[in-house]
Scaffold this motif. Sequence first.
Motif: not given
Length: 155
Positions: A145-152, A27-34
Amino acid sequence: MSLAVEILNRYKAEGRMIATAESCTGGMVSAALTDIAGSSAVVERGFVTYTNLAKQQMLGVKAATLEAVGAVSEGVAREMASGALANSAAQVAVSITGIAGPGGSDHKPEGRVCFGIVTEAGYLHTETIEFGALGRDMVRAAARDHALALLLSAP
């Protein structure tokens, strides 16, 4: 500006929402966004599917895929992302499945993380990153961080 803020600003401007399907990051990606105020305009939902059963029940990952290639694979990452998109009202879904450590094997070493990203417009991308045996916390942070970069970078 943080990566998460950039993502939220871009997706809000585009009127798109995100779903996440996370295993080793929990859930770290969701947490970073929320963690950012106003994220509800962009974050539709997050799935934490740590077990194979959860991947199957919540995301529709096929038992045959798990048996053939294992949970830490691009095939499972693809099915996780596709399942998150299908089981949400989001337009983009990102998935993460990997071995954060400690441990691993010669076949699937610690630090191997597979990612998937899919959009309702038909874009689908999977990849595997070998972060190495950085330690559990560092592998999980790098995967987030890599998943966030993919989203961007998703079209």
